[in-house]
Design an enzyme around this catalytic site. Structure first.
Site, PDB file in Angstrom:
ATOM      1  N   LYS A   1     -10.248  -1.438  10.800  1.00  0.00           N
ATOM      2  CA  LYS A   1     -10.295  -2.406   9.654  1.00  0.00           C
ATOM      3  C   LYS A   1     -10.471  -3.841  10.386  1.00  0.00           C
ATOM      4  O   LYS A   1     -10.562  -4.934   9.825  1.00  0.00           O
ATOM      5  CB  LYS A   1      -8.928  -2.819   9.043  1.00  0.00           C
ATOM      6  CG  LYS A   1      -8.581  -1.765   7.709  1.00  0.00           C
ATOM      7  CD  LYS A   1      -7.373  -1.804   7.028  1.00  0.00           C
ATOM      8  CE  LYS A   1      -7.092  -0.580   6.177  1.00  0.00           C
ATOM      9  NZ  LYS A   1      -7.922  -0.507   4.838  1.00  0.00           N
TER      10      LYS A   1
ATOM     11  N   HIS B   1       0.859  -1.010   0.122  1.00  0.00           N
ATOM     12  CA  HIS B   1       0.048   0.170   0.117  1.00  0.00           C
ATOM     13  C   HIS B   1       0.825   1.303   0.113  1.00  0.00           C
ATOM     14  O   HIS B   1       1.918   1.312   0.493  1.00  0.00           O
ATOM     15  CB  HIS B   1      -0.965  -0.077   1.385  1.00  0.00           C
ATOM     16  CG  HIS B   1      -1.843   1.011   1.399  1.00  0.00           C
ATOM     17  ND1 HIS B   1      -1.916   2.469   1.711  1.00  0.00           N
ATOM     18  CD2 HIS B   1      -3.309   0.816   1.050  1.00  0.00           C
ATOM     19  CE1 HIS B   1      -2.873   2.827   1.837  1.00  0.00           C
ATOM     20  NE2 HIS B   1      -3.973   2.208   1.418  1.00  0.00           N
TER      21      HIS B   1
ATOM     22  N   CYS C   1      -4.693   2.284  -3.839  1.00  0.00           N
ATOM     23  CA  CYS C   1      -3.371   2.669  -3.131  1.00  0.00           C
ATOM     24  C   CYS C   1      -2.199   1.681  -3.352  1.00  0.00           C
ATOM     25  O   CYS C   1      -1.490   1.824  -2.497  1.00  0.00           O
ATOM     26  CB  CYS C   1      -3.797   3.227  -1.780  1.00  0.00           C
ATOM     27  SG  CYS C   1      -4.891   4.349  -1.646  1.00  0.00           S
TER      28      CYS C   1
END
Length: 406
Positions: free
Chosen positions: A221, A118, A361
């Site tokens: 998350k 990422h 990303c």
């Protein structure tokens, strides 16, 4: 499995979200009522500035905050003092870069970074490399399996000063052998920073077993609130790092000309802390642990297997990543011939299916694979087989919805 847990999530019971299929869990997860209640309870009964007041309410706020730290430390098998609260995984990675990185990485040193990362685990190291005259070396996996060969890992060598690797790729879903990579880093005198943003929600993590020097994750998350993240660091490293930010609470003593710092972890938690977020994250962790990671892994694998089998029967769908559904951690990334991923997501949204589309990303990975944009379905324990079948059916109609005849 989902029938037992979806009722715990108020968002799925809201009329506006009736029949919603939420397959964007790699971006953020939904919040169970126990987490929402824990945050409300903190602000309703125990809200004060932790660590500062000499009165009972502030003491209770401090206790809630530090108890939350203990919950996270136990969850990762770390010491309480090795857990630093941040806003998110991105901030945690920047803390390491601006403190350990600027102080320890020098001209001509190498920083080994996985191309699957990422942007949050690439940009800080690019900054350090430019600032210090170091070199970024990218570890590149097999383009089909997403796995690193032993030869590729020889890029970690005596010139390497730091290795940055995600435990689970947010695009491919592959679980990298971080314990092996950490060991290679240490054999070559380097440290290893592990991004656990995608792994922590789906598998049991033991930072001592991995032997990670630093490990980061984001609360949102793993069913926790947004705006709270975690940085784990080995105590000896943290004690020898300068503070990232300077301000209230992170000091021991201040004079007109200088200052000394508070002990770890408070040295890295300047200003008023996000106590409510920490309390919410601790509640989320207790909730997820009550379900059990064995069950979560089994559920991830079952849904990924069903989804990949269904998508694979469509000749126009290409699945990105390892062909083994057991190596996807609930993440299935794909393309559809002739349909831009943004259009895939928009068309699925008309059927109340929420997925992610774009570069996720991870633009260097997209460039490496030759696939700059993809659609991504990511599942969690509150999703179910019926949703998977609805999703497969909807995907099978995307090309016709886009004007194609087949």
């Amino acid at each position: 499995m989902s029938n037992a847990f979806k009722k715990d999530f108020p968002i799925f019971n809201a009329e506006i979200n009736k029949d919603l299929i939420y397959f964007d869990n790699a971006a953020t997860t939904q919040k169970p009522k126990c987490v929402i209640d824990a945050i409300e309870r903190y602000y309703s009964k125990n809200n004060a500035n932790p660590l500062r007041g000499l009165y009972d309410l502030s003491g209770r706020a401090t206790e809630e905050y530090e108890n939350s730290r203990h919950t996270i430390a136990k969850f990762l098998n770390a010491k309480d003092c090795e857990i630093i609260f941040t806003r998110n995984a991105s901030e945690s990675l920047n803390v390491v870069a601006y403190t350990w990185g600027l102080a320890n990485i020098n001209k001509d040193d190498e920083i080994a970074v996985s191309i699957t990362e990422h942007h949050s685990n690439i940009l800080p190291w690019q900054m350090i490399a430019k600032a210090k005259g170091a070199k970024i070396v990218y570890l590149e996996p097999d383009k089909i399996s997403g796995e690193f060969s032993d030869k590729e890992l020889t890029k970690i060598n005596s010139r390497t000063k730091l290795v940055a690797i995600a435990q689970v790729s947010n695009v491919l879903g592959i679980t990298h052998p971080v314990k092996k990579i950490v060991s290679l880093a240490h054999q070559n005198g380097a440290i290893c920073v592990v991004d656990g943003a995608q792994s922590v929600p789906h598998m049991k993590v033991d930072v001592k077993d991995i032997d990670a020097d630093f490990f980061v994750f984001s609360g949102h998350k793993i069913c926790g609130p947004m705006g709270i993240g975690v940085l784990y660091g080995k105590l000896d490293l943290l004690e020898n790092m300068p503070p990232f930010m300077r301000g209230g609470e992170m000091i021991e003593y201040v004079t007109r000309d200088d200052a000394t710092w508070a002990e770890v972890p408070h040295k890295f938690e300047a200003g008023t802390v996000n106590a409510g977020g920490a309390v919410g994250l601790a509640s989320a962790i207790r909730y997820v642990e009550s379900i059990g990671f064995d069950k979560i892994v089994e559920h991830d694998n079952r849904l990924a297997s069903l989804l990949m089998e269904g998508l694979s029967s469509n000749p126009h769908v290409k699945i990105i990543g390892n062909p083994d559904p057991l190596k996807h951690c609930g993440i299935v990334t794909f393309t559809i011939d002739g349909v831009h991923p943004h259009d895939i997501a928009s068309l699925l949204d008309t059927e109340k299916i929420a997925i992610r589309a774009g570069h996720h990303c991870a633009q260097p990975l997209g460039a490496y694979l030759g696939v700059p944009a993809t659609a991504r379905a990511s599942m969690y324990f509150y999703n179910d087989e019926e949703e998977v079948y609805r999703f497969i059916d909807a995907v099978s109609r995307v090309r016709k919805m886009s004007g194609y005849k087949d």
